[in-house]
Write a protein that holds these residues in place. Structure first.
Motif, PDB file in Angstrom:
ATOM      1  N   VAL A 206      30.840 -64.487  63.548  1.00 26.73           N
ATOM      2  CA  VAL A 206      30.370 -64.210  62.198  1.00 26.73           C
ATOM      3  C   VAL A 206      31.021 -62.892  61.806  1.00 26.73           C
ATOM      4  N   GLU A 207      31.661 -62.889  60.653  1.00 29.23           N
ATOM      5  CA  GLU A 207      32.361 -61.690  60.204  1.00 29.23           C
ATOM      6  C   GLU A 207      31.740 -61.139  58.932  1.00 29.23           C
ATOM      7  N   ASP A 208      31.855 -59.827  58.792  1.00 32.33           N
ATOM      8  CA  ASP A 208      31.465 -59.134  57.573  1.00 32.33           C
ATOM      9  C   ASP A 208      32.591 -58.171  57.252  1.00 32.33           C
ATOM     10  N   ASP A 209      33.235 -58.371  56.128  1.00 31.45           N
ATOM     11  CA  ASP A 209      34.384 -57.546  55.739  1.00 31.45           C
ATOM     12  C   ASP A 209      35.468 -57.526  56.811  1.00 31.45           C
ATOM     13  N   GLY A 210      35.700 -58.679  57.453  1.00 30.34           N
ATOM     14  CA  GLY A 210      36.746 -58.783  58.459  1.00 30.34           C
ATOM     15  C   GLY A 210      36.371 -58.252  59.829  1.00 30.34           C
ATOM     16  N   LYS A 211      35.153 -57.754  59.981  1.00 33.29           N
ATOM     17  CA  LYS A 211      34.696 -57.217  61.264  1.00 33.29           C
ATOM     18  C   LYS A 211      33.740 -58.226  61.905  1.00 33.29           C
ATOM     19  N   VAL A 212      33.931 -58.482  63.195  1.00 34.43           N
ATOM     20  CA  VAL A 212      33.041 -59.385  63.921  1.00 34.43           C
ATOM     21  C   VAL A 212      31.681 -58.705  64.075  1.00 34.43           C
ATOM     22  N   VAL A 213      30.634 -59.365  63.548  1.00 34.74           N
ATOM     23  CA  VAL A 213      29.274 -58.812  63.630  1.00 34.74           C
ATOM     24  C   VAL A 213      28.313 -59.743  64.355  1.00 34.74           C
ATOM     25  N   GLY A 214      28.800 -60.961  64.681  1.00 39.90           N
ATOM     26  CA  GLY A 214      27.931 -61.914  65.359  1.00 39.90           C
ATOM     27  C   GLY A 214      28.731 -62.977  66.075  1.00 39.90           C
ATOM     28  N   TYR A 215      28.032 -63.723  66.923  1.00 37.95           N
ATOM     29  CA  TYR A 215      28.630 -64.812  67.678  1.00 37.95           C
ATOM     30  C   TYR A 215      27.578 -65.885  67.922  1.00 37.95           C
ATOM     31  N   PHE A 216      28.025 -67.140  67.995  1.00 35.20           N
ATOM     32  CA  PHE A 216      27.145 -68.227  68.415  1.00 35.20           C
ATOM     33  C   PHE A 216      27.983 -69.387  68.929  1.00 35.20           C
ATOM     34  N   ALA A 217      27.351 -70.197  69.772  1.00 37.11           N
ATOM     35  CA  ALA A 217      27.959 -71.440  70.235  1.00 37.11           C
ATOM     36  C   ALA A 217      27.250 -72.585  69.526  1.00 37.11           C
ATOM     37  N   TYR A 218      28.022 -73.546  69.060  1.00 35.66           N
ATOM     38  CA  TYR A 218      27.519 -74.719  68.346  1.00 35.66           C
ATOM     39  C   TYR A 218      28.204 -75.923  68.977  1.00 35.66           C
ATOM     40  N   LEU A 219      27.450 -76.650  69.797  1.00 33.97           N
ATOM     41  CA  LEU A 219      28.041 -77.685  70.633  1.00 33.97           C
ATOM     42  C   LEU A 219      27.354 -79.039  70.430  1.00 33.97           C
ATOM     43  N   PRO A 220      28.121 -80.128  70.498  1.00 32.43           N
ATOM     44  CA  PRO A 220      27.531 -81.454  70.318  1.00 32.43           C
ATOM     45  C   PRO A 220      26.728 -81.893  71.541  1.00 32.43           C
ATOM     46  N   SER A 221      25.796 -82.806  71.289  1.00 35.74           N
ATOM     47  CA  SER A 221      25.016 -83.388  72.377  1.00 35.74           C
ATOM     48  C   SER A 221      25.929 -84.285  73.212  1.00 35.74           C
ATOM     49  N   PRO A 222      25.496 -84.597  74.419  1.00 31.53           N
ATOM     50  CA  PRO A 222      24.212 -84.213  75.007  1.00 31.53           C
ATOM     51  C   PRO A 222      24.277 -82.850  75.695  1.00 31.53           C
ATOM     52  N   GLU A 223      23.171 -82.162  75.667  1.00 33.85           N
ATOM     53  CA  GLU A 223      22.990 -80.913  76.422  1.00 33.85           C
ATOM     54  C   GLU A 223      22.246 -81.310  77.696  1.00 33.85           C
ATOM     55  N   PRO A 224      22.873 -81.198  78.854  1.00 36.83           N
ATOM     56  CA  PRO A 224      22.250 -81.676  80.094  1.00 36.83           C
ATOM     57  C   PRO A 224      20.846 -81.123  80.363  1.00 36.83           C
ATOM     58  N   THR A 225      20.613 -79.864  80.032  1.00 40.44           N
ATOM     59  CA  THR A 225      19.297 -79.283  80.319  1.00 40.44           C
ATOM     60  C   THR A 225      18.221 -79.779  79.358  1.00 40.44           C
ATOM     61  N   TYR A 226      18.610 -80.521  78.330  1.00 40.34           N
ATOM     62  CA  TYR A 226      17.640 -81.066  77.383  1.00 40.34           C
ATOM     63  C   TYR A 226      17.238 -82.506  77.714  1.00 40.34           C
ATOM     64  N   ALA A 227      17.782 -83.047  78.790  1.00 36.76           N
ATOM     65  CA  ALA A 227      17.489 -84.433  79.157  1.00 36.76           C
ATOM     66  C   ALA A 227      16.013 -84.610  79.511  1.00 36.76           C
ATOM     67  N   ARG A 228      15.398 -83.572  80.059  1.00 42.22           N
ATOM     68  CA  ARG A 228      13.975 -83.624  80.401  1.00 42.22           C
ATOM     69  C   ARG A 228      13.274 -82.463  79.709  1.00 42.22           C
ATOM     70  N   ILE A 229      12.189 -82.773  79.049  1.00 42.42           N
ATOM     71  CA  ILE A 229      11.376 -81.754  78.383  1.00 42.42           C
ATOM     72  C   ILE A 229       9.947 -81.900  78.895  1.00 42.42           C
TER      73      ILE A 229
END
Length: 154
Positions: free
Chosen positions: A46-69
């Motif tokens: 995530v940038e603000d005025d060209g400076k990196v101010v944030g980060y995140f991962a956005y990944l498609p399913s399946p997420e292995p640790t979500y198989a059991r809740i």
């Protein structure tokens, strides 16, 4: 990569200052983890005025640790979803979570996310942005996480 790791370090400081002493320890998330996100086309800054101010991962399913809740259930356990991991920002950067969610929900209305029980800041942001608490999941390490899901209507 240095800009992203600087954001990660700032996020860890925020966690410690708010009493979250046990999440993101022992060098996690490492450059290797971030590079793996990026290799999957799932690492975003995530940038603000060209400076990196944030980060995140956005990944498609399946997420292995979500198989059991445990102690609950997903809102929808049939449809594909995306998962958001490793949200980080500088303490003086505002609106980062909202910007991340706007981006993610524009690409998939079905989002899952989890956080540490001690991460009160993230829990607040998650519920403030319309996520429902679904139960507990366990990471590959065995560590517990609180799991949430949001399904937006088109």
């Amino acid at each position: 990569m240095a800009d992203v790791m600087s954001v990660m370090d700032a996020a860890k400081q925020i966690m410690r200052q708010s009493g979250n002493m046990h999440q993101w320890t022992d060098g996690y998330p490492s450059e290797t983890v971030i590079a793996a996100d990026m290799a999957k086309n799932g690492g975003f800054v995530v940038e603000d005025d060209g400076k990196v101010v944030g980060y995140f991962a956005y990944l498609p399913s399946p997420e292995p640790t979500y198989a059991r809740i445990y102690d609950g259930k997903w809102l929808d356990d049939e449809s594909p979803y995306h998962v958001v991991h490793r949200i980080a920002s500088y303490p003086d950067a505002h609106g980062i979570f909202r910007s991340i969610m706007d981006y993610c929900l524009a690409h998939d209305p079905n989002i899952r996310i989890d956080t540490h029980r001690d991460n009160r800041i993230m829990q607040h942001n998650i519920t403030k942005h319309g996520f429902s608490y679904c139960g507990i999941i366990y990471l590959a390490s065995g560590d517990e996480r609180l799991a949430y899901q949001r399904i937006s209507c088109g």
